[in-house]
Design a protein around this motif. Structure first.
Motif, PDB file in Angstrom:
ATOM      1  N   VAL C 354     158.714  97.577   6.402  1.00  0.00           N
ATOM      2  CA  VAL C 354     158.817  96.668   8.417  1.00  0.00           C
ATOM      3  C   VAL C 354     157.897  97.439   8.416  1.00  0.00           C
ATOM      4  O   VAL C 354     156.691  96.709   9.610  1.00  0.00           O
ATOM      5  N   GLN C 357     154.521  96.898   7.096  1.00  0.00           N
ATOM      6  CA  GLN C 357     153.714  95.475   6.761  1.00  0.00           C
ATOM      7  C   GLN C 357     153.569  94.857   8.343  1.00  0.00           C
ATOM      8  O   GLN C 357     152.642  94.125   8.820  1.00  0.00           O
ATOM      9  N   THR C 358     153.719  95.452   9.671  1.00  0.00           N
ATOM     10  CA  THR C 358     153.625  95.111  10.569  1.00  0.00           C
ATOM     11  C   THR C 358     153.095  95.711  11.321  1.00  0.00           C
ATOM     12  O   THR C 358     152.046  95.267  12.294  1.00  0.00           O
ATOM     13  N   LEU C 366     158.707  93.723  17.162  1.00  0.00           N
ATOM     14  CA  LEU C 366     159.342  93.188  16.163  1.00  0.00           C
ATOM     15  C   LEU C 366     160.049  91.815  16.303  1.00  0.00           C
ATOM     16  O   LEU C 366     160.909  91.785  17.099  1.00  0.00           O
ATOM     17  N   LEU C 369     161.852  88.545  11.201  1.00  0.00           N
ATOM     18  CA  LEU C 369     161.153  88.979  10.048  1.00  0.00           C
ATOM     19  C   LEU C 369     161.658  88.362   8.413  1.00  0.00           C
ATOM     20  O   LEU C 369     161.459  88.341   7.699  1.00  0.00           O
ATOM     21  N   LYS C 372     159.784  85.983   6.585  1.00  0.00           N
ATOM     22  CA  LYS C 372     158.536  86.375   6.058  1.00  0.00           C
ATOM     23  C   LYS C 372     158.944  87.216   4.750  1.00  0.00           C
ATOM     24  O   LYS C 372     158.313  87.599   4.379  1.00  0.00           O
ATOM     25  N   LEU C 455     152.710  88.573  14.924  1.00  0.00           N
ATOM     26  CA  LEU C 455     152.955  89.135  13.073  1.00  0.00           C
ATOM     27  C   LEU C 455     153.371  87.609  12.022  1.00  0.00           C
ATOM     28  O   LEU C 455     153.867  87.466  10.946  1.00  0.00           O
ATOM     29  N   ASN C 457     151.202  86.918  10.359  1.00  0.00           N
ATOM     30  CA  ASN C 457     150.514  86.889   9.356  1.00  0.00           C
ATOM     31  C   ASN C 457     151.255  87.464   8.274  1.00  0.00           C
ATOM     32  O   ASN C 457     150.811  87.804   7.329  1.00  0.00           O
ATOM     33  N   THR C 458     153.042  88.060   8.505  1.00  0.00           N
ATOM     34  CA  THR C 458     153.343  89.333   7.691  1.00  0.00           C
ATOM     35  C   THR C 458     153.600  88.320   6.680  1.00  0.00           C
ATOM     36  O   THR C 458     154.223  87.198   6.586  1.00  0.00           O
ATOM     37  N   ARG C 459     153.535  89.534   5.522  1.00  0.00           N
ATOM     38  CA  ARG C 459     153.993  88.857   4.255  1.00  0.00           C
ATOM     39  C   ARG C 459     154.997  90.405   3.361  1.00  0.00           C
ATOM     40  O   ARG C 459     155.125  91.544   4.069  1.00  0.00           O
TER      41      ARG C 459
END
Lengths: 149, 183, 633, 508
Positions: C354, C357-358, C366, C369, C372, C455, C457-459
């Motif tokens: 996490v 990615q973030t 946060l 998620l 995502k 966030l 665009n978090t993948r």
């Protein structure tokens, strides 16, 4: 500083010779009479110190440049060390008095390497003591100059 | 001679105390000179002319330097009071060391008569008796310092050499190169 | 070959790791491949050693006086078991870091990262295999150094964390060293027969020296494992160190080693059954660690810090299990150790994923998620349920065994520790409940609530990183469901005789566990029911927020979950404790630092730079020397 | 080998006398000459240790006690090797580092004089001669400390000179007392005379006390240490390496142990006095080091702390010899001497590191640095090795010597000493963690973006010492090496009065 009065200058230029001669005597007869390289060296140095006081630094500097003086200093030290090494080379051991049987007792030329050592030490001590006094006086001048600026 | 010796000792002591206590630097330097000359006379009493000569010439030279240094300074007086606490501490410490010293100096042998010496003391006797024969030097001092213990003298000459080099180094004008000068 | 099978897992990684530390960074791809190969080799060797054992290796290094330093590698059941897991974790973490490291921008430290990883693997193999206390100490310190190196590869303030960890563990290592020598002193009356070989020492703790030795060794063990009150390096490094490092060392290998040492000293080197006070001390440490750490964990805002406090808290269970002295308690403790390593590594890896990615580990930033990062969410959820002791996951089984150990102790023994059994039981169970409470918050803040706009665009992380997490999560489930068949019978039961003697039989009260499962399931069911009823009964009118006609992004309007427990932290009595804790009043490192600084300040004041003062010291010293040497006093 | 003994003193002396003749233009030639001399000394020292020859060399072919003799025994050989090793590294380092300063030829000359002085001290068999060479080394170090000529340097040099001179006066006074009582200056004969008279009297005890204070001052033992924290940081880095690495040990520890063990003989009181001095130095040095913000000053205080270990080992040996526990005593002395050698290597490496850092960043303040690991990778690596050694991380050299000391304390039954040793190790750990934390880790300040690694001889010197740090553990692990290098040195000290019989010979 341009030195002291004419009287002082004249007398000291005469006395200088006597002092130097006395120093040389002390050095050369160090193995026979009281004295020796160290005391003689100091006397030599004091003659030049006297000149410096009487005539000023620039005068002495012409007579005995600083670079020459420091070379003499090194030379004396090297010469003394070399006497030791020669003992190693020609005699039995380091500092061996390999010339001890050379010459007769109680004469100027006697007792092997001792007079030679005296000369080397005299040279070294004379040169280095004068050097240090000279440098000390130069340094003082510089710092006072800094203050004026 | 004995009385003269003690008078001289007293003279040196008084000069030493004045040298420490006086606030005038020039007087202090002169007192130091007096101590030096007193010491050289004592050497003469002790029948050590070599050391006396050396002492006197060094004293002369040293005095010249000191006086020159003193008179060319603006400040010839020491200012400022002494700290009371420091004085007390020093006095106490000196007193205690003195107490120890009394016991120690009790054991100090007669001059030239080592308490712990072996029955036959080879070194000094040989120096005196056979010095001339062994080295050919009439002056025993010279035979000792330049032959028997010449290595020490080399060391002492080196001490002098070192201090001269040290003095020239410390008193040089510019000690560091500018940053650009390095490469 | 037979002999070298014990040497390879120790020396191969150590040598390669050390060389790697000295090589330049440029070769980072070589390092990666090499580390992977070696960790595979050591893992395979770990399996081989576990299944078939190995021959003893003896290599006398140096004899100093009567003390002999020798390398004595012996495969013991306990050591083999631990070795298997240590090597396994080493491999998993290497796999995980292959990808995550290459993404990071701190490639400068590739040599240190991989070199220290190998040093850790080799050092822990050395600890687990060596049968000589002094050699063990040497490997122990190697692991300490590699921990320092690993933490220092992190960013920003990792230097502080690394320093603190090394200072605290270094202090415990110092205690360890003294303890080792005291053990040597106590090991025999006759100097010539004194020994440091672990298998031939058995010290009764009935006089002062053995007790001091025990306490010193205990200090080393609990510091490494991260129990109260010497735990503070764990949260600090948890905050700043890379997640993979945390998963490898504090969460897994350091715990393994610490608990291993604890077992060794409690069960092999010392006989503490007779010393009720020491046992009680262990139990108190265990219980206090469980409760206090979880209380602190509950109010944390930083993801990794929260996990670290849980890592501390879980150690308490293991220590408590060992302190019971009953077979089931010890088995539970060891099982919990394994389980904890599994789910805690998994949690750290999820947390790391996490964060990677973030870009943040702050719970308040946060949220949402779950959609995502579904894989991460799933594994994290499983691990979180495990750690909270929810059936049918593994954490439940081992905690249950520890509860049962406490109850068994009450029936089987007499004395203060047995008499206080309700205290231990309550502490353990309450701790478990609080763990659940804080993980509800964690899961909520990370994966549920609302996704902050930053966030979007978090993948999901790459497959190479998911695999280790998935493996660990799968292990949580397997160990939970088939607890009896797989871990207990195959792994843990065989090694019990070496710890508690031949009568190591214990009966896992299955019906109890089953009942509890039903009860907990029922509890959850009721909870859901209440929630549904509440939802049905109160009709809520949902209207858009009145914004005075202004168009407004209300991104800030998320419930981050960190405030769930604000009430706890602002309760009277607890509030002061929490404030003090966050200011470091209870941190031995901070307090020690303050003390040292005060002392240093005084000494520096003495060094005023005044020459007369120095001369005064000189003369004073002279005076003292005179009095001593001349004997005048 | 014995015939070459004067070479250890005379070669650097002559080179030092010649060097000032090289002016500004001959700088490179001077550098090469000085390096060649030091390398030659290293070769000679290795030969001296390796050949294992022991004996005396009578200077001027005068049999003792008429003349002065040089003595090569195990302890001298070990010290010669340590001096030559540290000097080699420092000299190599200077070749580039000293380009920042002027008067390089004179610097090299002073450097060689210091080395010659230390070699002279180590080899001398005559107490007055020992004092003379001690003065040479001290004077050279006074000058070198002030080499930078800045305000701070000169002040440090002045303090060092005043306190150092007080120490020298104590030693000289003591030499006089000894001569007054025994009528000889030869150390072996003094020792023999004392033995024949059945021990010390009040005067000689006083002399012993003065020796302990004088040499203790040169060794920077607390409370005689006050000059060191100013002097060592002020000197140029290679000189700090020489001072901390070897000078305090040669002039202090070596001379002290020679006098106490071989001349006066050990007693319970002196043994415990030395132990206590060592312990106080360890603890106070460590605490002061932790609080420092100046890199080199921190290292200087840590030197005080480390010299405490050495002295502790030696004092423990003295106390144990007196108790009749000879095996234990030799273990304690082995620990002390091994720590001496180790400390020589890693502390000089640390000071060279500090020089490299200072040259790259232009500062010594810890808080002005940070994140230099990326900029100075080699300095960082060597510094890490040295720190690991000084802290006592297992495979590195410092671990073994501390281990030996701890084991010796444990075996002797002094558990509290072992506890203090371990505790001070912990303090050492913390102070070097601090160094790494502030210098190499963390954020790189804007100002230091352009810092770059110093290559060439500086790097080579550091790498040389770092390799030694890693390999020195072999000195105790490999029995052959231990017997060749350390054991003879230990035997000299545990042997005590054997020294006089060795020097005078069976006939004397």
């Amino acid at each position: 500083m341009k030195g002291m009065t004419v009287i002082v200058k004249t007398i000291s230029s005469w006395v200088k010779v006597l002092i130097i001669l006395f120093g040389i005597y002390i050095i050369l007869f160090g193995h026979l009479t009281p004295g020796g390289g160290f005391a003689g060296g100091v006397i030599l140095a004091s003659s030049y110190v006297m000149l410096m006081l009487a005539f000023g630094r620039e005068f002495v500097q012409k007579d005995l440049p600083l670079s020459l003086d420091s070379k003499l200093d090194c030379l004396g030290a090297v010469a003394f060390a070399m006497i030791a090494v020669l003992g190693y080379v020609f005699g039995k051991s380091f500092f061996d008095n390999f010339l001890s049987q050379f010459g007769r007792h109680l004469r100027l030329i006697s007792s092997g390497t001792i007079p030679l050592s005296n000369i080397a030490i005299g040279l070294k001590v004379g040169a280095s003591l004068f050097l240090v006094i000279f440098i000390l006086s130069t340094f003082r001048r510089d710092s006072s100059d800094d203050k004026q600026e | 001679m004995n009385i003269m010796f003690y008078v001289l000792l007293l003279f040196i002591l008084i000069a030493a105390v004045i040298a420490v206590e006086t606030k005038n630097l020039l007087s202090s330097v002169i007192c130091i000179g007096a101590i030096g000359f007193g010491v050289s006379i004592m050497f003469l009493f002790l029948r050590a002319p070599d050391i006396a000569i050396t002492q006197i010439v060094v004293e002369v030279l040293g005095l010249i330097i000191l006086i020159r240094a003193t008179i060319s300074r603006d400040l010839t007086f020491i200012s400022g009071d002494k700290e009371f606490f420091g004085t007390v501490v020093s006095v106490v410490i000196i007193f205690m060391i003195f107490l120890v010293g009394i016991r120690v100096f009790d054991t100090i042998p007669e001059f030239g008569q080592p308490t712990f010496a072996q029955a036959h003391n080879p070194a000094s006797e040989t120096y005196i008796e056979d010095g001339l024969e062994k080295t050919g030097a009439a002056n025993i001092i010279a035979s000792i310092i330049l032959d028997f213990r010449a290595y020490d003298t080399l060391g002492e000459a080196t001490v002098l050499f070192t201090s001269i080099i040290g003095a020239t180094v410390i008193l040089r004008r510019k000690s560091r190169k500018a940053l650009g000068e390095l490469e | 070959m037979e002999k070298s099978i014990l040497c390879i897992p120790v020396f191969l990684p150590l040598i390669i790791g050390f060389v790697m530390l000295l090589l330049p960074n440029r070769l980072s791809s070589l390092f990666r491949v090499l580390t992977l190969i070696i960790s595979v080799i050591t893992f395979v060797l770990g399996i081989i050693i576990f299944t078939s054992g190995g021959t003893n290796v003896t290599w006398s290094i140096v004899q100093l006086g009567e003390i002999k330093l020798e390398l004595l590698l012996t495969a013991t059941p306990l050591g083999n078991f631990m070795l298997l897991f240590a090597m396994g974790f080493g491999l998993l973490i290497t796999l995980y870091s292959l990808k995550s490291r290459s993404l990071g921008d701190d490639r400068d430290n590739a040599n240190i990262y991989y070199g220290a990883t190998l040093l850790t693997i080799g050092g822990s193999a050395g600890i687990l295999l060596s049968n000589h206390l002094l050699a063990l100490l040497i490997f122990w310190e190697i692991v300490t150094v590699s921990l320092y190196l690993l933490i220092s590869t992190g960013k920003d303030n990792s230097n502080f964390a690394a320093t603190k960890s090394f200072a605290m563990i270094g202090a415990s290592d110092a205690a360890f060293m003294l303890g080792v020598f005291l053990v040597w002193v106590c090991s025999n009356e006759n100097i010539a027969e004194r020994t440091l070989v672990i298998s031939s020492i058995s010290l009764p703790t009935d006089s002062v020296l053995p007790v001091i030795a025990f306490l010193l060794l205990l200090l080393a063990a609990i510091t490494k494992a991260g129990a109260m009150p010497l735990h503070t390096w764990v949260p600090t490094s948890g905050e700043y160190a890379p997640a993979s490092v945390m998963a490898l060392l504090p969460a897994a290998i350091d715990k393994l080693l610490g608990i291993y040492l604890l077992l060794i000293i409690v069960k092999k080197i010392f006989i503490i059954e007779t010393a009720a006070t020491l046992n009680l001390l262990l139990a108190i440490i265990g219980a206090a660690t469980i409760i206090i750490a979880v209380m602190i964990a509950m109010v944390q805002h930083n993801l990794k810090k929260l996990l670290s406090y849980h890592a501390v808290s879980q150690v308490g269970y293991m220590i408590l299990g060992i302190a019971t002295g009953t077979p089931i308690g010890i088995a539970g403790g060891i099982f919990h150790l394994v389980n904890n390593a599994i789910y805690k590594s998994c949690l750290f890896l999820c947390g790391g994923a996490v964060e990677q990615q973030t870009g943040t580990a702050d719970l308040e930033e946060l949220g949402g998620l779950g959609k995502k990062m579904p894989w991460t969410f799933a594994t994290c959820l499983i691990a979180a349920l495990s750690i909270s002791g929810i059936p049918p996951f593994n954490g439940f089984v081992s905690k249950w065994m520890i509860y049962q150990g406490v109850i068994d102790m009450a029936s089987g023994q007499a004395g203060t520790i047995a008499g206080l059994w309700p205290v231990w039981l309550v502490a353990a169970m309450f701790g478990s409940a609080l763990t659940l409470a804080s993980f509800v918050k964690l899961i909520h803040s990370m994966f549920l609530s609302r996704l902050p706009s930053g966030l979007k665009n978090t993948r999901e992380v790459s497959a190479l990183q998911i695999i280790p997490m998935a493996i660990l999560a799968a292990l949580c489930v397997i160990f939970g469901i088939f607890y009896s068949q797989v871990p207990l019978q195959k792994l843990i039961n065989p090694l019990l005789p070496s710890l508690v003697g031949e009568n190591a039989e214990y009966k896992l009260s299955l019906w109890n566990a089953g009942l509890a499962t039903v009860l907990i399931a029922a509890g959850i069911g009721i909870g859901v029911l209440i929630w549904l009823i509440g939802r049905l009964s109160d009709k809520i009118r949902i209207v858009p927020t009145w914004t005075c006609g202004e168009i407004q992004e209300n991104d800030k309007m998320i419930v981050p979950g960190t405030h769930f427990y604000k009430t706890v932290s602002s309760m009277d009595g607890l509030k002061q404790l929490y404030t003090g804790q966050s200011k470091g009043y209870f941190d031995i490192y901070d307090q020690g630092g303050r003390l040292a600084m005060a002392l240093t300040g005084f000494l520096r004041w003495l060094h005023s730079g005044m020459l007369p003062m120095y001369l005064t010291w000189l003369t004073l010293g002279l005076l003292i020397v005179l009095f001593v040497v001349c004997g005048i006093l | 080998m014995i015939g070459l003994l004067p070479a250890f003193v005379v070669i650097p002396l002559i080179a030092a006398f010649i060097l000032p003749l090289f002016g500004k233009k001959g700088k490179d030639a001077a550098t090469i000459l000085a390096n060649a001399v030091i390398l030659l000394l290293l070769v000679l020292a290795v030969v001296a240790v390796y050949s294992g020859k022991q004996g005396i060399y009578e200077i001027g072919d005068w049999s003792i006690p008429l003349g002065i003799n040089l003595v090569l025994d195990g302890l001298s050989a070990l010290m010669l090797l340590a001096i030559a090793t540290v000097a080699t590294a420092a000299m190599l380092f200077s070749a580039r580092y000293m380009e920042q300063y002027t008067a390089k030829a004179k610097y090299l000359s002073l450097f060689l004089l210091m080395v010659a002085g230390m070699n002279g001290v180590v080899l001398s068999g005559d107490i007055f001669n020992l004092f003379v060479f001690l003065e040479i080394a001290s004077l050279a170090s006074y000058a070198l400390v002030g080499f930078g000529c800045g305000h701070e340097e000169l002040e440090a040099s002045f303090k060092y000179m005043v306190l150092g001179s007080v120490g020298s006066i104590f030693i000289l006074f003591s030499v006089g007392l000894v001569y007054g009582h025994t009528g000889t200056l030869n150390m072996a004969y003094i020792s023999q005379t004392i033995q024949n008279n059945g021990g010390l009297n009040a005067g000689l005890t006083f002399a012993l006390a003065l020796f302990i204070v004088g040499f203790g001052l040169k060794a920077a033992l607390v409370p005689f240490h006050a000059w060191l924290p100013d002097a060592h940081p002020s000197a140029p880095a290679p000189i700090s390496a020489m001072l901390s690495g070897i000078l305090i040990k040669t002039l202090g520890v070596y001379a002290l142990s020679r006098v106490v063990f071989n001349i006066f003989g050990v007693s319970q009181a002196t043994g415990w006095l030395i132990i206590v001095l060592g312990l106080i130095s360890m603890i106070i040095g460590a605490f002061l080091a932790i609080g420092q913000e100046d890199l080199k000053r921190l290292m200087a205080y840590s030197s005080i702390s480390q010299i405490g270990y050495v002295v502790l080992g030696i004092g423990l040996g003295a106390a144990l010899i007196q108790k009749g526990e000879d095996k234990l005593a030799s273990l304690a002395i082995l620990g002390g001497l091994f720590h001496l050698v180790n400390h020589a290597v890693y502390k000089s490496l640390l000071f060279l590191n500090s020089g490299s850092i200072e040259m790259a960043t232009g500062t010594r303040r810890l808080e002005q640095m940070g994140g230099l690991a990326a900029k100075l990778p080699y300095t960082r690596a060597t510094c890490a090795v040295a720190s690991a050694s000084i802290v006592g991380i297992p495979p590195f050299s410092g671990f073994w010597s501390k281990l030996i000391l701890i084991i010796a304390a444990i075996l002797a039954g002094y558990y509290w000493i072992a506890a203090i040793i371990v505790f001070v190790s912990l303090c050492t750990l913390i102070m070097y963690l601090k160094v790494h934390r502030y210098v190499f880790l963390g954020q790189l300040p804007e100002k230091l973006q352009n810092a770059r690694e110093n290559k060439g001889t500086m790097l080579f010197a550091m790498a040389f010492l770092a390799c030694l740090c890693i390999l020195m553990g072999l000195l105790v692990i490999i029995p052959g090496l231990k017997e060749a290098v350390l054991d003879p040195a230990v035997k000299v000290l545990t042997g005590g009065f054997e020294y006089s019989r060795f020097v005078i010979g069976p006939g004397g």
